[in-house]
Motif scaffolding. Structure first.
Motif, mmCIF file in Angstrom:
data_model
loop_
_atom_site.group_PDB
_atom_site.id
_atom_site.type_symbol
_atom_site.label_atom_id
_atom_site.label_comp_id
_atom_site.label_asym_id
_atom_site.label_seq_id
_atom_site.Cartn_x
_atom_site.Cartn_y
_atom_site.Cartn_z
ATOM 1 N N LEU A 60 39.209 21.433 80.783
ATOM 2 C CA LEU A 60 39.675 20.474 79.791
ATOM 3 C C LEU A 60 40.286 19.287 80.513
ATOM 4 N N LYS A 61 39.907 18.057 80.103
ATOM 5 C CA LYS A 61 40.340 16.865 80.820
ATOM 6 C C LYS A 61 40.843 15.800 79.861
ATOM 7 N N CYS A 62 41.787 15.038 80.354
ATOM 8 C CA CYS A 62 42.233 13.805 79.702
ATOM 9 C C CYS A 62 42.764 12.912 80.815
ATOM 10 N N GLY A 63 42.091 11.806 81.079
ATOM 11 C CA GLY A 63 42.482 10.981 82.221
ATOM 12 C C GLY A 63 42.386 11.785 83.500
ATOM 13 N N LYS A 64 43.439 11.742 84.315
ATOM 14 C CA LYS A 64 43.476 12.509 85.560
ATOM 15 C C LYS A 64 44.113 13.882 85.390
ATOM 16 N N LEU A 65 44.400 14.247 84.132
ATOM 17 C CA LEU A 65 44.950 15.559 83.816
ATOM 18 C C LEU A 65 43.808 16.535 83.566
ATOM 19 N N MET A 66 43.847 17.693 84.244
ATOM 20 C CA MET A 66 42.794 18.690 84.094
ATOM 21 C C MET A 66 43.420 20.068 83.962
ATOM 22 N N LYS A 110 56.987 16.124 82.691
ATOM 23 C CA LYS A 110 56.158 16.417 83.861
ATOM 24 C C LYS A 110 54.913 15.538 83.929
ATOM 25 N N LEU A 111 54.630 14.837 82.836
ATOM 26 C CA LEU A 111 53.488 13.923 82.817
ATOM 27 C C LEU A 111 53.915 12.466 82.962
ATOM 28 N N GLU A 112 55.211 12.241 83.216
ATOM 29 C CA GLU A 112 55.703 10.873 83.416
ATOM 30 C C GLU A 112 54.985 10.228 84.600
ATOM 31 N N ASP A 113 54.813 8.936 84.521
ATOM 32 C CA ASP A 113 54.179 8.154 85.595
ATOM 33 C C ASP A 113 52.725 8.548 85.824
ATOM 34 N N SER A 114 52.119 9.183 84.813
ATOM 35 C CA SER A 114 50.695 9.521 84.918
ATOM 36 C C SER A 114 49.904 8.624 83.970
ATOM 37 N N ASP A 115 48.593 8.870 83.907
ATOM 38 C CA ASP A 115 47.752 8.041 83.039
ATOM 39 C C ASP A 115 47.521 8.678 81.667
ATOM 40 N N VAL A 116 48.318 9.714 81.331
ATOM 41 C CA VAL A 116 48.234 10.324 80.007
ATOM 42 C C VAL A 116 49.627 10.380 79.384
ATOM 43 N N ASN A 117 49.660 10.479 78.078
ATOM 44 C CA ASN A 117 50.925 10.455 77.363
ATOM 45 C C ASN A 117 50.841 11.376 76.150
ATOM 46 N N ILE A 118 51.963 12.024 75.832
ATOM 47 C CA ILE A 118 52.065 12.791 74.595
ATOM 48 C C ILE A 118 52.868 11.944 73.612
ATOM 49 N N ARG A 119 52.178 11.454 72.595
ATOM 50 C CA ARG A 119 52.834 10.577 71.629
ATOM 51 C C ARG A 119 53.282 11.394 70.422
ATOM 52 N N THR A 120 54.515 11.147 69.967
ATOM 53 C CA THR A 120 55.037 11.798 68.773
ATOM 54 C C THR A 120 54.747 10.931 67.552
ATOM 55 N N LEU A 121 54.094 11.520 66.559
ATOM 56 C CA LEU A 121 53.834 10.839 65.295
ATOM 57 C C LEU A 121 54.731 11.485 64.250
ATOM 58 N N ARG A 122 55.775 10.775 63.884
ATOM 59 C CA ARG A 122 56.809 11.349 63.019
ATOM 60 C C ARG A 122 56.207 11.923 61.732
ATOM 61 N N GLY A 123 56.547 13.182 61.470
ATOM 62 C CA GLY A 123 56.080 13.842 60.270
ATOM 63 C C GLY A 123 54.686 14.420 60.369
ATOM 64 N N LEU A 124 53.989 14.142 61.473
ATOM 65 C CA LEU A 124 52.612 14.609 61.626
ATOM 66 C C LEU A 124 52.451 15.583 62.782
ATOM 67 N N GLY A 125 52.970 15.203 63.958
ATOM 68 C CA GLY A 125 52.826 16.065 65.121
ATOM 69 C C GLY A 125 52.720 15.280 66.406
ATOM 70 N N TYR A 126 51.843 15.733 67.304
ATOM 71 C CA TYR A 126 51.744 15.151 68.637
ATOM 72 C C TYR A 126 50.298 14.780 68.943
ATOM 73 N N LEU A 127 50.158 13.745 69.756
ATOM 74 C CA LEU A 127 48.840 13.236 70.134
ATOM 75 C C LEU A 127 48.793 13.057 71.645
ATOM 76 N N LEU A 128 47.864 13.784 72.307
ATOM 77 C CA LEU A 128 47.642 13.601 73.740
ATOM 78 C C LEU A 128 46.566 12.545 73.926
ATOM 79 N N GLU A 129 46.867 11.505 74.690
ATOM 80 C CA GLU A 129 45.931 10.391 74.836
ATOM 81 C C GLU A 129 46.121 9.711 76.182
ATOM 82 N N PRO A 130 45.090 9.036 76.675
ATOM 83 C CA PRO A 130 45.267 8.209 77.884
ATOM 84 C C PRO A 130 46.224 7.058 77.584
ATOM 85 N N ARG A 131 46.964 6.656 78.602
ATOM 86 C CA ARG A 131 47.864 5.519 78.431
ATOM 87 C C ARG A 131 47.031 4.252 78.318
#
Length: 221
Positions: A127-133, A200-221
């Motif tokens: 499973l991959k997202c950006g440089k995260l595997m 632990k993903l700080e300063d990387s090319d991926v981010n976990i975004r919080t969508l208030r009331g919905l949940g979380y979204l993993l996406e490339p920066r």
């Protein structure tokens, strides 16, 4: 990782639950064959630890129905019925391993780890997202080629987010993956695991975004 224990002896079931939870697995426990057959049609597990001498429906019938549904989850048969015929019948019906009572918990944990690894190696997914595997075979997460030091629950959060990369993952979905029937994680606990992973993903090319009331979204920066 999510394990189903099917055992009608309350003392042994409690011992298995405590040992596997201490090893950072999510664990569900059911005490009869009908309950096992039902939950196996509605939930995903990474391993089933199955007793044979169950009330309402015996373990071999639970196993037969499981394989008839083309469910390939690894199954470790756990029983006092240590006859050659029982072992052969269980393996013929699709069991992956056999452990006779009495047994040492350390041996059961080692066999559980091996079966889970074998089950995931059969999938062979990366499973991959950006440089995260995340390699589902080795259960190893890397970022730009460097291994990430993650706890079992952080790995579970990461795997769930990667499987849904680019989509919103609600707290209820994360809770189902992280919790067991004996322990429902609070919303705050889920937030803690997501926060630790995000750090632990700080300063990387991926981010976990919080969508208030919905949940979380993993996406490339």
């Amino acid at each position: 990782m999510h394990i189903l224990v099917v055992e009608d002896d309350p003392v042994l079931a409690d011992a298995l639950f405590r040992a596997l939870r201490k090893a950072d697995y999510a664990v569900d426990v059911v005490k009869d064959g009908l309950a096992a057959d039902h939950i196996l049609t509605t939930a995903h597990f990474d391993l089933v630890i199955l007793d044979l001498g169950l009330p309402k429906m015996d373990g071999l019938e639970v196993l037969r129905r499981l394989r008839q549904r083309a469910n390939a989850v690894p199954v470790l048969i756990l029983t006092a019925q240590d006859s050659l015929e029982n072992r052969v019948n269980g393996l013929d019906l699709g069991a992956d391993d056999y452990l006779s009572k009495p047994f040492q918990l350390r041996e059961l944990e080692a066999r559980a780890r091996a079966l889970i690894r074998r089950g995931h190696s059969g999938m062979g997914a990366q499973l991959k997202c950006g440089k995260l595997m995340f390699d589902t075979s080795s259960r190893l997460a890397t970022l730009a080629g460097m291994t990430l030091d993650l706890s079992a629950r952080e790995l579970c959060v990461l795997e769930t987010l990667l499987l849904q990369a680019g989509k919103v993952v609600g707290k209820d979905m994360l809770g189902e993956q992280l919790s067991s029937s004996e322990e429902d994680l609070s919303s705050n606990a889920i937030e803690v695991y997501v926060h630790r992973l995000r750090k632990k993903l700080e300063d990387s090319d991926v981010n976990i975004r919080t969508l208030r009331g919905l949940g979380y979204l993993l996406e490339p920066r």
